[in-house]
Motif scaffolding. Sequence first.
Motif, PDB file in Angstrom:
ATOM      1  N   ALA A  35       0.843  -1.185   0.000  1.00 17.25           N
ATOM      2  CA  ALA A  35       0.000   0.000   0.000  1.00 17.25           C
ATOM      3  C   ALA A  35       0.885   1.243   0.000  1.00 17.25           C
ATOM      4  N   ARG A  36       0.298   2.363  -0.344  1.00 16.19           N
ATOM      5  CA  ARG A  36       1.037   3.628  -0.358  1.00 16.19           C
ATOM      6  C   ARG A  36       1.159   4.156   1.072  1.00 16.19           C
ATOM      7  N   PRO A  37       2.309   4.737   1.402  1.00 17.58           N
ATOM      8  CA  PRO A  37       2.483   5.279   2.751  1.00 17.58           C
ATOM      9  C   PRO A  37       1.609   6.514   2.976  1.00 17.58           C
ATOM     10  N   THR A  38       1.137   6.674   4.198  1.00 17.31           N
ATOM     11  CA  THR A  38       0.331   7.838   4.549  1.00 17.31           C
ATOM     12  C   THR A  38       1.236   9.005   4.927  1.00 17.31           C
ATOM     13  N   ARG A  39       0.659  10.186   4.991  1.00 15.51           N
ATOM     14  CA  ARG A  39       1.411  11.376   5.408  1.00 15.51           C
ATOM     15  C   ARG A  39       1.942  11.197   6.833  1.00 15.51           C
ATOM     16  N   ASP A  40       1.112  10.627   7.718  1.00 12.46           N
ATOM     17  CA  ASP A  40       1.548  10.395   9.098  1.00 12.46           C
ATOM     18  C   ASP A  40       2.762   9.466   9.132  1.00 12.46           C
ATOM     19  N   TYR A  41       2.714   8.406   8.304  1.00  9.86           N
ATOM     20  CA  TYR A  41       3.844   7.486   8.261  1.00  9.86           C
ATOM     21  C   TYR A  41       5.107   8.191   7.761  1.00  9.86           C
ATOM     22  N   ILE A  42       4.985   8.968   6.703  1.00 10.33           N
ATOM     23  CA  ILE A  42       6.162   9.648   6.149  1.00 10.33           C
ATOM     24  C   ILE A  42       6.758  10.616   7.170  1.00 10.33           C
ATOM     25  N   GLU A  43       5.906  11.359   7.890  1.00  3.51           N
ATOM     26  CA  GLU A  43       6.402  12.264   8.925  1.00  3.51           C
ATOM     27  C   GLU A  43       7.122  11.481  10.029  1.00  3.51           C
ATOM     28  N   CYS A  44       6.565  10.359  10.427  1.00  5.56           N
ATOM     29  CA  CYS A  44       7.184   9.508  11.447  1.00  5.56           C
ATOM     30  C   CYS A  44       8.508   8.945  10.937  1.00  5.56           C
ATOM     31  N   PHE A  45       8.504   8.477   9.706  1.00  5.91           N
ATOM     32  CA  PHE A  45       9.681   7.902   9.071  1.00  5.91           C
ATOM     33  C   PHE A  45      10.838   8.909   9.042  1.00  5.91           C
ATOM     34  N   VAL A  46      10.549  10.137   8.614  1.00  2.00           N
ATOM     35  CA  VAL A  46      11.577  11.179   8.533  1.00  2.00           C
ATOM     36  C   VAL A  46      12.127  11.499   9.927  1.00  2.00           C
ATOM     37  N   SER A  47      11.250  11.618  10.914  1.00  2.00           N
ATOM     38  CA  SER A  47      11.696  11.903  12.288  1.00  2.00           C
ATOM     39  C   SER A  47      12.571  10.773  12.828  1.00  2.00           C
ATOM     40  N   ALA A  48      12.163   9.533  12.591  1.00  2.00           N
ATOM     41  CA  ALA A  48      12.936   8.385  13.065  1.00  2.00           C
ATOM     42  C   ALA A  48      14.311   8.346  12.404  1.00  2.00           C
ATOM     43  N   GLY A  49      14.346   8.530  11.094  1.00  2.00           N
ATOM     44  CA  GLY A  49      15.623   8.534  10.377  1.00  2.00           C
ATOM     45  C   GLY A  49      16.540   9.655  10.838  1.00  2.00           C
ATOM     46  N   ASN A  50      15.987  10.853  11.011  1.00  2.00           N
ATOM     47  CA  ASN A  50      16.790  11.980  11.493  1.00  2.00           C
ATOM     48  C   ASN A  50      17.328  11.721  12.896  1.00  2.00           C
ATOM     49  N   HIS A  51      16.492  11.117  13.745  1.00  2.00           N
ATOM     50  CA  HIS A  51      16.936  10.810  15.101  1.00  2.00           C
ATOM     51  C   HIS A  51      18.099   9.815  15.083  1.00  2.00           C
ATOM     52  N   LEU A  52      17.928   8.718  14.363  1.00  2.00           N
ATOM     53  CA  LEU A  52      18.994   7.711  14.293  1.00  2.00           C
ATOM     54  C   LEU A  52      20.274   8.293  13.704  1.00  2.00           C
ATOM     55  N   GLN A  53      20.142   9.040  12.638  1.00  2.00           N
ATOM     56  CA  GLN A  53      21.313   9.638  12.002  1.00  2.00           C
ATOM     57  C   GLN A  53      22.019  10.598  12.961  1.00  2.00           C
ATOM     58  N   GLY A  54      21.259  11.387  13.697  1.00  2.00           N
ATOM     59  CA  GLY A  54      21.847  12.315  14.659  1.00  2.00           C
ATOM     60  C   GLY A  54      22.590  11.596  15.775  1.00  2.00           C
ATOM     61  N   VAL A  55      21.975  10.541  16.317  1.00  2.00           N
ATOM     62  CA  VAL A  55      22.604   9.776  17.398  1.00  2.00           C
ATOM     63  C   VAL A  55      23.884   9.104  16.905  1.00  2.00           C
ATOM     64  N   LEU A  56      23.827   8.484  15.738  1.00  2.00           N
ATOM     65  CA  LEU A  56      24.994   7.781  15.208  1.00  2.00           C
ATOM     66  C   LEU A  56      26.136   8.753  14.928  1.00  2.00           C
ATOM     67  N   ARG A  57      25.833   9.895  14.362  1.00  2.00           N
ATOM     68  CA  ARG A  57      26.872  10.897  14.082  1.00  2.00           C
ATOM     69  C   ARG A  57      27.440  11.472  15.372  1.00  2.00           C
ATOM     70  N   GLN A  58      26.563  11.744  16.333  1.00  2.00           N
ATOM     71  CA  GLN A  58      27.008  12.302  17.610  1.00  2.00           C
ATOM     72  C   GLN A  58      27.965  11.342  18.325  1.00  2.00           C
ATOM     73  N   CYS A  59      27.723  10.055  18.184  1.00  2.00           N
ATOM     74  CA  CYS A  59      28.588   9.045  18.798  1.00  2.00           C
ATOM     75  C   CYS A  59      29.837   8.781  17.962  1.00  2.00           C
ATOM     76  N   GLY A  60      29.899   9.364  16.775  1.00  2.00           N
ATOM     77  CA  GLY A  60      31.045   9.140  15.896  1.00  2.00           C
ATOM     78  C   GLY A  60      31.073   7.760  15.282  1.00  2.00           C
ATOM     79  N   ILE A  61      29.915   7.145  15.172  1.00  2.00           N
ATOM     80  CA  ILE A  61      29.818   5.790  14.638  1.00  2.00           C
ATOM     81  C   ILE A  61      29.697   5.835  13.120  1.00  2.00           C
TER      82      ILE A  61
END
Length: 139
Positions: free
Chosen positions: A7-33
């Motif tokens: 099925a096609r992703p909903t707007r709510d899913y895309i907003e959640c997806f972007v927030s989750a990805g940004n969070h993980l990317q920020g944590v990984l970069r902050q840890c220097g991983i």
Amino acid sequence: MHEVENARPTRDYIECFVSAGNHLQGVLRQCGIVYRWLKAEPPLGPCLEHLSFILGNQAFFVRLWDVDERHAFLGTDRGLARIAEGYAGHACVMPMRRVTTGLTNGLPQANEHGFGVHVTNIKREWRPAAPGWGLVALK
């Protein structure tokens, strides 16, 4: 044979997806991983995992989950476990919660009787519900 939602992703899913990805990317970069995304785009078709990445020689497969159960996102725990098993990786759930982050003053708007009504716009965003990386191992 395994049933896979398509099925096609909903707007709510895309907003959640972007927030989750940004969070993980920020944590990984902050840890220097050093990491590499395997899947970092919203799925437009069958979905076993929502996000996936590699750290060293280990693969992590992530499925997003709305802890308040207001939004159902594509995929199943079974599908997530299957792809992680196939890659000898880690199946993780990322519990997310949509939270109010602030209010903005809206403009007065005329209602059907012709007098102004003050409308407040509520700002909401998705945030991980679990501490740290926000990931929880699938049981």
